[in-house]
Design an enzyme around this catalytic site. Structure first.
Site, PDB file in Angstrom:
ATOM      1  CB  ILE A  15      -0.954   0.004   1.215  1.00  0.00           C
ATOM      2  CG1 ILE A  15      -1.888   1.229   1.166  1.00  0.00           C
ATOM      3  CG2 ILE A  15      -0.206  -0.077   2.535  1.00  0.00           C
ATOM      4  CD1 ILE A  15      -2.990   1.191   2.246  1.00  0.00           C
ATOM      5  CB  SER A  16       1.176   4.098  -2.317  1.00  0.00           C
ATOM      6  OG  SER A  16       1.429   3.338  -3.470  1.00  0.00           O
TER       7      SER A  16
END
Length: 415
Positions: free
Chosen positions: A92-93
């Site tokens: 997940i960024s």
């Protein structure tokens, strides 16, 4: 991987914020309030604090519950500004990256947006509150199904999900006003160019495995105009895009790119090969150990991070040790009184094939004022390691430190 410092409110958190431990309505309410406070702090300190200005983007970042899109065991880190593993070798960024990409995309209420790489579903949820419809594609079926369930449960009804190869886009729903790609191809897939509407915008991190540039593309007729936004590092785009990759990285012979900081050809002020530079600058130095230019990190606020990163591949099955060396010069370096161990350093963090952190090895721990000095170490590589991220920076201390001639190589003497 760590990209920026956690907000102070998050650093001070001493209880696990996952809601699984709450067993009463009062406890649930308190946990929800704490999560809301952490999310608001993240927006204020990390997102707005690092330069995102669009009020619509800031508002939606304050509403979307990032913790809901993460593995339960990692939810206590949900509002740190860092990428975290979500399974299937994906991440997940960081919140700032999501917000910055969204702002550059310039989403409008009437837009139809295509996202390549659903991942956790977090980016799609952010876009959901800003546009008319979001079409998102994930090639990893377990991730895609999980994200679809979370998006449905949380009520993001204008997000349409699909399992498939993002290289091909979503032709029956085209054209799209905006396209956002959250994984990195070596080159932009032609189907995505074809499916972008005239006048549309596309955000794509393009480049090699560990050296990428996040570009904003604007389509005018049959041409794309590009603007380099930031040096970055995303997971590779798999499927067709991976099969077309021309340049492969040799993880048996790891080495840094531009370790003497002499080249800066794409992003002004950022050395080629490095990314997420914060409070760092390139400057000339007549006494530089190698070349004419050095990297200087500086910080005036105790606890704030000043840093730059570079990722590289390393196969711990074949490379059991790395030889690491660098030169450093410091001025008025002081660790925070409350955190005396926060001192400038080089830090290498190793990750496995699923992007889960294995170990971290620091080199150097400087204080005071000193002229150029060399440091080197012979460090072990975990057998499960497939990726490493090298951090250079102040690590919360105040003052400034300059770096030059940073080198990482597979050790010849594998003792």
């Amino acid at each position: 991987m760590l990209t920026r410092r956690p907000p102070s409110a998050v650093r001070q958190l001493t209880v696990v914020i996952a809601l699984t431990g709450a067993c009463s309505s009062g406890a649930l309410a308190r946990a929800a309030d704490r999560l809301t406070a952490l999310r608001e702090q993240m927006v204020e300190t990390v997102v707005a604090g690092q330069g995102v200005k669009n009020p619509r983007v800031l508002k939606v970042m304050g509403k979307v519950p990032r913790h809901e899109f993460m593995p339960r065991e990692l939810r206590e880190q949900a509002y740190f500004d860092m990428a975290l593993p979500i399974g299937e070798g994906q991440t997940i960024s960081p919140p700032f990256v999501v917000a910055s990409m969204t702002e550059h995309l310039d989403p409008q209420p009437t837009d139809k947006v295509l996202e390549i790489g659903t991942g956790s579903g977090y980016q799609a949820a952010v876009l959901s509150g800003l546009v008319k419809d979001v079409y998102t594609i994930e090639i990893q079926e377990p991730l895609g199904l999980r994200a679809a369930d979370v998006l449905k449960r949380l009520g993001y009804t204008n997000v349409h999900t699909r399992i498939g190869d993002g290289y091909k886009g979503w032709p029956e729903a085209a054209p799209f006003d905006k396209i956002i790609v959250t994984c990195s191809p070596e080159k932009i897939p032609q189907p995505l160019i074809d499916q972008l509407a005239d006048g549309g915008r596309m955000m794509v991190p393009v480049g090699q495995r560990f050296q990428q540039i996040l570009y904003l593309y604007k389509k005018e007729g049959d041409k794309l105009k590009s603007e380099a936004v930031e040096a970055t590092m995303f997971v590779p785009m798999t499927g067709t895009a991976e099969s077309l990759r021309e340049i492969e990285y040799d993880s048996l012979h790891p080495e840094l790119v531009n370790g003497s900081f002499e080249k800066s050809t794409v992003i002004e002020g950022v050395p080629d090969g490095w990314y997420y530079a914060r409070r760092c600058k390139l400057e000339p130095d007549d006494d530089a150990p190698d070349g004419k230019q050095v990297l200087t990190c500086e910080n005036d606020d105790p606890g704030e991070f000043s840093q730059i990163l570079q990722a590289f591949g390393v196969d711990g099955r074949k490379v059991p040790y790395l030889d690491v060396s660098l030169w450093a010069k410091g001025r008025n370096i002081r660790p925070p009184l409350a955190q005396p161990t926060q001192r400038p350093k080089l830090l290498i963090t190793f990750y496995n094939a699923k992007r889960a952190e294995l170990t971290a090895r620091p080199i150097g721990s400087w204080t005071g004022t000193f002229d150029w000095e060399a440091r080197k170490d012979h460090i072990p590589v975990p057998r499960d390691a497939r990726l490493a991220v090298l951090y250079l920076g102040m690590a919360g201390a105040t003052g400034e430190i300059s770096f030059d001639n940073v080198s990482v190589r597979a050790a010849e003497n594998q003792r």
